[in-house]
Enzyme design. Structure first.
Site, PDB file in Angstrom:
ATOM      1  N   ASP A  13       0.816  -1.219   0.000  1.00 16.51           N
ATOM      2  CA  ASP A  13       0.000   0.000   0.000  1.00 16.51           C
ATOM      3  C   ASP A  13       0.849   1.268   0.000  1.00 16.51           C
ATOM      4  O   ASP A  13       0.457   2.280   0.577  1.00 16.51           O
ATOM      5  CB  ASP A  13      -0.970  -0.005   1.201  1.00 16.51           C
ATOM      6  CG  ASP A  13      -1.736  -1.314   1.278  1.00 16.51           C
ATOM      7  OD1 ASP A  13      -2.341  -1.682   0.267  1.00 16.51           O
ATOM      8  OD2 ASP A  13      -1.687  -1.975   2.336  1.00 16.51           O
ATOM      9  N   LYS A  16       1.729   2.484  -5.430  1.00 18.34           N
ATOM     10  CA  LYS A  16       2.436   2.191  -6.687  1.00 18.34           C
ATOM     11  C   LYS A  16       1.819   2.933  -7.863  1.00 18.34           C
ATOM     12  O   LYS A  16       2.482   3.176  -8.864  1.00 18.34           O
ATOM     13  CB  LYS A  16       2.423   0.691  -6.972  1.00 18.34           C
ATOM     14  CG  LYS A  16       3.146  -0.103  -5.906  1.00 18.34           C
ATOM     15  CD  LYS A  16       3.276  -1.569  -6.290  1.00 18.34           C
ATOM     16  CE  LYS A  16       3.673  -2.394  -5.101  1.00 18.34           C
ATOM     17  NZ  LYS A  16       2.528  -2.900  -4.320  1.00 18.34           N
ATOM     18  N   GLY A  40      -4.960  -4.610  -4.086  1.00 17.61           N
ATOM     19  CA  GLY A  40      -6.113  -3.749  -4.314  1.00 17.61           C
ATOM     20  C   GLY A  40      -5.630  -2.382  -4.700  1.00 17.61           C
ATOM     21  O   GLY A  40      -4.825  -1.798  -3.989  1.00 17.61           O
ATOM     22  N   GLN A 223       1.869  -6.639  -3.397  1.00 19.21           N
ATOM     23  CA  GLN A 223       2.375  -6.639  -2.025  1.00 19.21           C
ATOM     24  C   GLN A 223       3.717  -5.899  -1.959  1.00 19.21           C
ATOM     25  O   GLN A 223       3.871  -4.919  -2.647  1.00 19.21           O
ATOM     26  CB  GLN A 223       2.473  -8.062  -1.451  1.00 19.21           C
ATOM     27  CG  GLN A 223       1.112  -8.732  -1.265  1.00 19.21           C
ATOM     28  CD  GLN A 223       0.506  -9.223  -2.562  1.00 19.21           C
ATOM     29  OE1 GLN A 223       1.158  -9.908  -3.326  1.00 19.21           O
ATOM     30  NE2 GLN A 223      -0.726  -8.873  -2.818  1.00 19.21           N
TER      31      GLN A 223
HETATM   32  P1  IMP Z   1      -2.392 -13.246   1.949  1.00 18.79           P
HETATM   33  O1  IMP Z   1      -1.611 -12.613   0.848  1.00 18.79           O
HETATM   34  O2  IMP Z   1      -3.890 -13.090   1.777  1.00 18.79           O
HETATM   35  O3  IMP Z   1      -2.005 -14.677   2.209  1.00 18.79           O
HETATM   36  O4  IMP Z   1      -2.057 -12.455   3.319  1.00 18.79           O
HETATM   37  C1  IMP Z   1      -0.780 -12.523   3.908  1.00 18.79           C
HETATM   38  C2  IMP Z   1      -0.378 -11.182   4.498  1.00 18.79           C
HETATM   39  O5  IMP Z   1      -0.120 -10.256   3.440  1.00 18.79           O
HETATM   40  C3  IMP Z   1      -1.445 -10.533   5.375  1.00 18.79           C
HETATM   41  O6  IMP Z   1      -0.813  -9.837   6.421  1.00 18.79           O
HETATM   42  C4  IMP Z   1      -2.117  -9.543   4.421  1.00 18.79           C
HETATM   43  O7  IMP Z   1      -2.730  -8.475   5.114  1.00 18.79           O
HETATM   44  C5  IMP Z   1      -0.912  -9.080   3.621  1.00 18.79           C
HETATM   45  N1  IMP Z   1      -1.270  -8.575   2.284  1.00 18.79           N
HETATM   46  C6  IMP Z   1      -1.610  -9.288   1.202  1.00 18.79           C
HETATM   47  N2  IMP Z   1      -1.837  -8.494   0.152  1.00 18.79           N
HETATM   48  C7  IMP Z   1      -1.614  -7.231   0.553  1.00 18.79           C
HETATM   49  C8  IMP Z   1      -1.640  -5.948  -0.102  1.00 18.79           C
HETATM   50  O8  IMP Z   1      -1.907  -5.805  -1.303  1.00 18.79           O
HETATM   51  N3  IMP Z   1      -1.337  -4.881   0.690  1.00 18.79           N
HETATM   52  C9  IMP Z   1      -0.998  -4.998   2.001  1.00 18.79           C
HETATM   53  N4  IMP Z   1      -0.950  -6.169   2.641  1.00 18.79           N
HETATM   54  C10 IMP Z   1      -1.250  -7.278   1.933  1.00 18.79           C
END
Ligand code: IMP
Length: 428
Positions: A13, A16, A40, A223
């Site tokens: 977040d 980007k 997102g 991420q």
């Molecule tokens: P997962 O990717 O759903 O398995 O989540 C694993 C960790 O990555 C969690 O702490 C999520 O909140 C974090 N996470 C996954 N995608 C994002 C993103 O786009 N932005 C911020 N945190 C993320």
């Protein structure tokens, strides 16, 4: 002409969109190389606002080829829901191509993600619940379903049988859930096959040809560095390679095609989900940053954890990604503070650590050693050159740059697309 990688420096977040907007008209291809619909981003074009989770942002720009690379995990229901929402608003998506080797997120991955998190209790990761981890686990276990598999019912059935074999024991005996049938999964996946077929391609070949032809290819990382499965705060990470190396493995181009590595870093820090976060704030400063910076998740709506800028994290990200340029975002959010603390090192049980400790348990109880920089009061959102910034803001940026191990090429000073200061062009 360059292959340009965009990666998050912190825990995601970072904004980007600022970098992809800047590259805008010069971009010929945009590639998503990791993750799935756990990301997102909101893209604003004119008066229209688009919320995308799975599709790369380039899908909205006419003339830009959008690629979902082999390193991505694709939830077909989400893919078609996002495409249909765009079609309903008149957006042409015919320039999207999906790798035949990308893995598919199925209903059992989503179910397992949710029940596993519940089962972990206090040790929860705080995942987005979208089935990301279980889909990557199947890929590494060699029981994943790939995009190409859904075009052959026989093969698909065999693979789903193999994948469900152990999972149904888990679901029924451990998690007290109903068993999932092979038929329901096969039927669901086959229902997308004909719509998906025209989009599927050897995307690695397309990208290599594009780079050979001199096109500008932007590899958009989902991420961020500290959520990378190898280099992040494991196990509080996502399950894919969110660092620059993932751009090569997740898209099928060689590392020598990646000319620029652009790291996106916020002027403070945020994190969603559980895990260590040394500069985290629990006081009114945290509330200030959260409300001023609109720090609520795009995918989950969760309030983000917030904290001061952490210089060792940026230095670490520079090292593991090979960052050539930083884009510093949201500098304007700090306007109005009397002084701005920056974490320059950690205190761990009385010992000073200038770099992130290699031992995760140490990082869990690292206390930030803060240095205080004078703040500024003037609105900076109309600054367009470095010299337009108040002296204190310039000094803050120069201090962060000196600690980063690379250069700060772009500074974000406001929400609007053009609210940036470009010190060095990202394509040259
Ligand atoms: P997962 O990717 O759903 O398995 O989540 C694993 C960790 O990555 C969690 O702490 C999520 O909140 C974090 N996470 C996954 N995608 C994002 C993103 O786009 N932005 C911020 N945190 C993320």
């Amino acid at each position: 002409m360059p292959g340009i990688v965009i990666v998050g420096v912190q825990w995601g977040d970072e904004g980007k969109g600022k970098a992809t907007d800047l590259l805008g008209e010069r971009t010929d291809w945009v590639v998503k190389f990791n993750g799935g619909n756990n990301a997102g981003h909101t893209v604003v074009i004119g008066d229209e606002k688009y919320a995308l989770h799975l599709l790369p942002s380039g899908i909205l720009s006419p003339g830009v080829n959008a690629i979902i690379g082999n390193g991505v995990v694709v939830d077909l229901e989400v893919l078609f829901a996002e495409l249909e929402a765009l079609h309903a608003r008149g957006v042409d998506t015919s320039h999207l191509r999906v790798s035949a080797n990308a893995h598919i997120i199925t209903q059992y991955h989503r179910t397992l993600d949710k029940v596993t998190e519940r089962f972990l209790g206090k040790r929860q990761i705080g995942t987005t619940g979208r089935g990301i981890g279980p889909a990557y686990a199947d890929k590494i276990n060699r029981v994943g379903i790939r995009v190409q598999d859904i075009f052959d019912e026989n093969i698909l059935r065999q693979k789903v049988e193999g994948a469900l074999d152990q999972k149904n024991h888990l679901l029924v005996k451990i998690f007290n859930r109903r068993a999932i049938t092979v038929d329901e999964i096969v039927e669901d996946l086959l229902s997308y096959a004909e719509r998906l077929r025209p989009m599927v391609a050897d995307t690695g070949l397309l990208l290599n040809d594009a780079l050979d032809a001199g096109d500008v290819v932007v590899f958009e990382g989902g991420q961020a560095t500290m959520l990378d499965v190898d280099h992040g705060t494991y196990p509080f990470v996502t399950s894919s390679s969110a660092t620059a190396g993932g751009a090569a493995t997740g898209s099928g181009v060689g590392p020598n095609r990646l000319d620029r590595i652009v790291g996106i870093v916020k002027a403070y820090t945020t994190r969603v989900g559980a895990g260590p976060f040394p500069t985290e704030l629990f006081d009114e400063n945290g509330d200030f940053l959260r409300s001023r910076g609109f720090e609520f998740g795009t995918t989950t709506g969760r309030p983000r954890r917030v904290g001061w800028y952490d210089a060792p994290i940026t230095r670490y990200a520079t090292r593991v990604n090979g960052i050539t340029d930083l884009v510093l975002t949201k500098l304007d959010i700090l306007t109005g503070l009397d002084q701005i603390p920056v974490c320059v090192a950690y205190d761990i049980d009385g010992e000073r650590f200038d770099e992130i400790p290699v031992n995760q348990s140490d990082f869990h109880h690292a206390k930030p050693i803060l240095e205080y920089f004078p703040g500024w009061k003037d609105d900076i959102s109309r600054a367009r050159t470095f010299e337009d910034l108040p002296l204190e803001a310039r000094e803050y940026v120069l201090a962060l740059e000196a600690m980063s191990g690379t250069r700060i090429s772009v500074i974000g000073v406001g929400a609007s697309r053009d609210a940036v200061i470009v010190r060095h062009d990202l394509v040259d």
